[in-house]
Structure formats: C-alpha cells, structure tokens
Design a protein around this motif. Structure first.
Motif, PDB file in Angstrom:
ATOM      1  N   GLU A 184       0.834  -1.206   0.000  1.00  0.00           N
ATOM      2  CA  GLU A 184       0.000   0.000   0.000  1.00  0.00           C
ATOM      3  C   GLU A 184       0.867   1.255   0.000  1.00  0.00           C
ATOM      4  OE1 GLU A 184      -3.133   2.659  -0.063  1.00  0.00           O
ATOM      5  OE2 GLU A 184      -2.996   0.576  -0.707  1.00  0.00           O
ATOM      6  N   THR A 185       1.958   1.224   0.726  1.00  0.00           N
ATOM      7  CA  THR A 185       2.864   2.378   0.766  1.00  0.00           C
ATOM      8  C   THR A 185       3.496   2.626  -0.600  1.00  0.00           C
ATOM      9  OG1 THR A 185       3.293   2.014   3.117  1.00  0.00           O
ATOM     10  CG2 THR A 185       4.906   3.329   1.911  1.00  0.00           C
ATOM     11  N   VAL A 186       3.891   1.568  -1.295  1.00  0.00           N
ATOM     12  CA  VAL A 186       4.447   1.731  -2.646  1.00  0.00           C
ATOM     13  C   VAL A 186       3.386   2.301  -3.575  1.00  0.00           C
ATOM     14  CG1 VAL A 186       5.374   0.503  -4.654  1.00  0.00           C
ATOM     15  CG2 VAL A 186       6.249  -0.014  -2.371  1.00  0.00           C
ATOM     16  N   ARG A 187       2.145   1.804  -3.466  1.00  0.00           N
ATOM     17  CA  ARG A 187       1.059   2.347  -4.298  1.00  0.00           C
ATOM     18  C   ARG A 187       0.860   3.832  -4.026  1.00  0.00           C
ATOM     19  NH1 ARG A 187      -3.398   4.495  -4.213  1.00  0.00           N
ATOM     20  NH2 ARG A 187      -3.638   4.280  -1.980  1.00  0.00           N
ATOM     21  N   GLU A 221       1.293   7.029  -6.542  1.00  0.00           N
ATOM     22  CA  GLU A 221       0.208   8.003  -6.704  1.00  0.00           C
ATOM     23  C   GLU A 221       0.725   9.434  -6.528  1.00  0.00           C
ATOM     24  OE1 GLU A 221      -3.315   9.769  -7.494  1.00  0.00           O
ATOM     25  OE2 GLU A 221      -2.886   7.647  -7.768  1.00  0.00           O
ATOM     26  N   VAL A 222       1.578   9.657  -5.531  1.00  0.00           N
ATOM     27  CA  VAL A 222       2.173  10.983  -5.344  1.00  0.00           C
ATOM     28  C   VAL A 222       3.011  11.341  -6.568  1.00  0.00           C
ATOM     29  CG1 VAL A 222       3.811  12.345  -3.966  1.00  0.00           C
ATOM     30  CG2 VAL A 222       2.127  10.888  -2.828  1.00  0.00           C
ATOM     31  N   CYS A 223       3.747  10.369  -7.099  1.00  0.00           N
ATOM     32  CA  CYS A 223       4.532  10.614  -8.314  1.00  0.00           C
ATOM     33  C   CYS A 223       3.638  11.011  -9.478  1.00  0.00           C
ATOM     34  CB  CYS A 223       5.366   9.382  -8.671  1.00  0.00           C
ATOM     35  SG  CYS A 223       6.732   9.051  -7.543  1.00  0.00           S
ATOM     36  N   ALA A 256      12.158   2.922 -11.935  1.00  0.00           N
ATOM     37  CA  ALA A 256      11.834   2.363 -13.250  1.00  0.00           C
ATOM     38  C   ALA A 256      10.320   2.268 -13.443  1.00  0.00           C
ATOM     39  CB  ALA A 256      12.482   0.986 -13.420  1.00  0.00           C
ATOM     40  N   GLU A 257       9.596   1.871 -12.399  1.00  0.00           N
ATOM     41  CA  GLU A 257       8.133   1.805 -12.495  1.00  0.00           C
ATOM     42  C   GLU A 257       7.548   3.209 -12.651  1.00  0.00           C
ATOM     43  OE1 GLU A 257       4.148   0.286 -12.519  1.00  0.00           O
ATOM     44  OE2 GLU A 257       6.119  -0.319 -13.260  1.00  0.00           O
ATOM     45  N   THR A 258       8.117   4.166 -11.954  1.00  0.00           N
ATOM     46  CA  THR A 258       7.689   5.553 -12.102  1.00  0.00           C
ATOM     47  C   THR A 258       7.872   6.001 -13.548  1.00  0.00           C
ATOM     48  OG1 THR A 258       8.260   6.016  -9.806  1.00  0.00           O
ATOM     49  CG2 THR A 258       8.090   7.910 -11.279  1.00  0.00           C
ATOM     50  N   CYS A 259       9.015   5.681 -14.131  1.00  0.00           N
ATOM     51  CA  CYS A 259       9.278   6.039 -15.532  1.00  0.00           C
ATOM     52  C   CYS A 259       8.314   5.330 -16.475  1.00  0.00           C
ATOM     53  CB  CYS A 259      10.718   5.707 -15.897  1.00  0.00           C
ATOM     54  SG  CYS A 259      11.939   6.748 -15.082  1.00  0.00           S
ATOM     55  N   ARG A 260       8.001   4.073 -16.183  1.00  0.00           N
ATOM     56  CA  ARG A 260       7.047   3.336 -17.017  1.00  0.00           C
ATOM     57  C   ARG A 260       5.681   4.028 -17.002  1.00  0.00           C
ATOM     58  NH1 ARG A 260       2.884  -0.015 -17.034  1.00  0.00           N
ATOM     59  NH2 ARG A 260       2.632   0.110 -14.775  1.00  0.00           N
ATOM     60  N   LEU A 261       5.245   4.451 -15.839  1.00  0.00           N
ATOM     61  CA  LEU A 261       3.961   5.148 -15.744  1.00  0.00           C
ATOM     62  C   LEU A 261       4.020   6.483 -16.489  1.00  0.00           C
ATOM     63  CD1 LEU A 261       3.079   4.435 -12.009  1.00  0.00           C
ATOM     64  CD2 LEU A 261       2.040   3.400 -14.041  1.00  0.00           C
ATOM     65  N   SER A 277      -2.437   7.037 -18.590  1.00  0.00           N
ATOM     66  CA  SER A 277      -2.148   7.126 -17.173  1.00  0.00           C
ATOM     67  C   SER A 277      -1.903   8.588 -16.870  1.00  0.00           C
ATOM     68  CB  SER A 277      -0.939   6.251 -16.843  1.00  0.00           C
ATOM     69  OG  SER A 277      -0.707   6.265 -15.457  1.00  0.00           O
ATOM     70  N   ALA A 278      -1.071   8.889 -15.894  1.00  0.00           N
ATOM     71  CA  ALA A 278      -0.738  10.271 -15.554  1.00  0.00           C
ATOM     72  C   ALA A 278       0.755  10.417 -15.448  1.00  0.00           C
ATOM     73  CB  ALA A 278      -1.409  10.656 -14.248  1.00  0.00           C
ATOM     74  N   ASN A 279       1.261  11.641 -15.621  1.00  0.00           N
ATOM     75  CA  ASN A 279       2.695  11.898 -15.530  1.00  0.00           C
ATOM     76  C   ASN A 279       3.224  11.604 -14.145  1.00  0.00           C
ATOM     77  OD1 ASN A 279       2.954  12.812 -18.157  1.00  0.00           O
ATOM     78  ND2 ASN A 279       2.353  14.883 -17.608  1.00  0.00           N
ATOM     79  N   VAL A 280       4.467  11.135 -14.087  1.00  0.00           N
ATOM     80  CA  VAL A 280       5.069  10.825 -12.799  1.00  0.00           C
ATOM     81  C   VAL A 280       6.535  11.209 -12.802  1.00  0.00           C
ATOM     82  CG1 VAL A 280       3.527   8.929 -12.313  1.00  0.00           C
ATOM     83  CG2 VAL A 280       5.651   8.478 -13.473  1.00  0.00           C
ATOM     84  N   GLU A 281       7.106  11.264 -11.622  1.00  0.00           N
ATOM     85  CA  GLU A 281       8.543  11.425 -11.418  1.00  0.00           C
ATOM     86  C   GLU A 281       8.914  10.677 -10.171  1.00  0.00           C
ATOM     87  OE1 GLU A 281       9.779  14.400  -8.156  1.00  0.00           O
ATOM     88  OE2 GLU A 281      10.515  14.843 -10.126  1.00  0.00           O
ATOM     89  N   SER A 282      10.196  10.578  -9.889  1.00  0.00           N
ATOM     90  CA  SER A 282      10.589   9.889  -8.655  1.00  0.00           C
ATOM     91  C   SER A 282      11.108  10.880  -7.656  1.00  0.00           C
ATOM     92  CB  SER A 282      11.626   8.839  -8.912  1.00  0.00           C
ATOM     93  OG  SER A 282      12.396   9.082 -10.020  1.00  0.00           O
TER      94      SER A 282
END
Length: 149
Positions: A41-44, A48-50, A100-105, A144-149
């Motif tokens: 849940e914390t990773v999710r 989401e914040v990203c 990497a998952e952030t970049c994929r999103l 999806s929506a834009n993300v960053e890390s």
C-alpha cells in the motif's frame, strides 16, 4: 550479513513441540503478511504521489526527469540502510526498481498525451523514451498520468 538475528526461543534442545513451533511460525507469517500489505500500500501511495507530481510538471512545463532528485532519494535510502546496519546496495536496487516503475507510468502518460495532441516529434525515433540514468522504457498506448521519482 548486515545485521544480526538473535535467537529468541532459547536453544534448539527440543523445548518446543512441533505443534508449538508450527503455531509460532503461523503467527510470524501472519505478522509478515500484515507488513507486506502495508509495504504494498505504501508503494502504491508513493506512485500516486509521483503521478500528481508528474501532472503538476506537465501543467507547468517542468522537466520530468530530474537526476538531482533521484540522487537525493538514493542518498536518503543509503543513509537509512547504514543507520540500520542494512545493505545500501539492496536499497539502491529497490529504488532503481521503484524509479523504473515511475518512468514506465510516465511513459504511458506521454504516449496518451501524444495520442490526444497528435504526432509529437522529440527527436527520438526508436519508440523508446530515455528517462535518464540507466532507465530505458518502451512506449505504450495505455493512458495514465505523468510521474517522477
């Protein structure tokens, strides 16, 4: 080994019956399952914040990839590992996966926006988007929506 594990139940002289050991094992596994649920849940929530950060960056035309920020995240994880006698390499690998998952999103969003806005030329003709560092992410057409890390 980076940390020590103390023996919690005396010696291995057979004090515990098999049923008692099995009961204790089940309790520890239930505890582990609860920790795993919190971790997932914390990773999710982090992703989401990203997504929200990426949306802001897209609206305000701020560069998506910010290597300085990635360095800060990695350094914080290394300090945490060091202060808890854990492996900094493990935390580097963990954050590499999360980034990497952030970049994929982010890639999904970039493609969704490109479909919505029509063809967009960025000089990258091989169908991949380089998010900096060692992350090479393939484009997809799932929104999806834009993300960053």
């Amino acid at each position: 080994m980076y940390f020590s594990v103390e023996q919690r139940n005396g010696d291995d002289s057979g004090e515990h019956s098999d049923a008692s050991a099995q009961h204790e094992l089940e309790g520890l596994r239930a505890e582990l399952d609860a920790v795993d649920a919190t971790l997932l849940e914390t990773v999710r929530q982090r992703l989401e914040v990203c997504l929200r950060i990426g949306e802001l960056k897209g609206r305000e035309h701020i560069a998506m990839m910010q290597p300085g920020r990635i360095h800060v995240v990695h350094e914080r994880a290394r300090r945490f590992a060091d202060s808890h006698s854990l492996s900094p390499e493990f935390f580097d690998s963990l954050y590499d996966l999360i980034i990497a998952e952030t970049c994929r999103l982010e890639d999904l969003v970039i493609n969704a926006e490109a479909v919505d806005e029509g063809p967009r030329h960025n000089g990258n003709h091989n169908g991949s988007h380089n998010h900096g560092g060692n992350h090479q992410v393939r484009h997809s057409s799932v929104p999806s929506a834009n993300v960053e890390s």
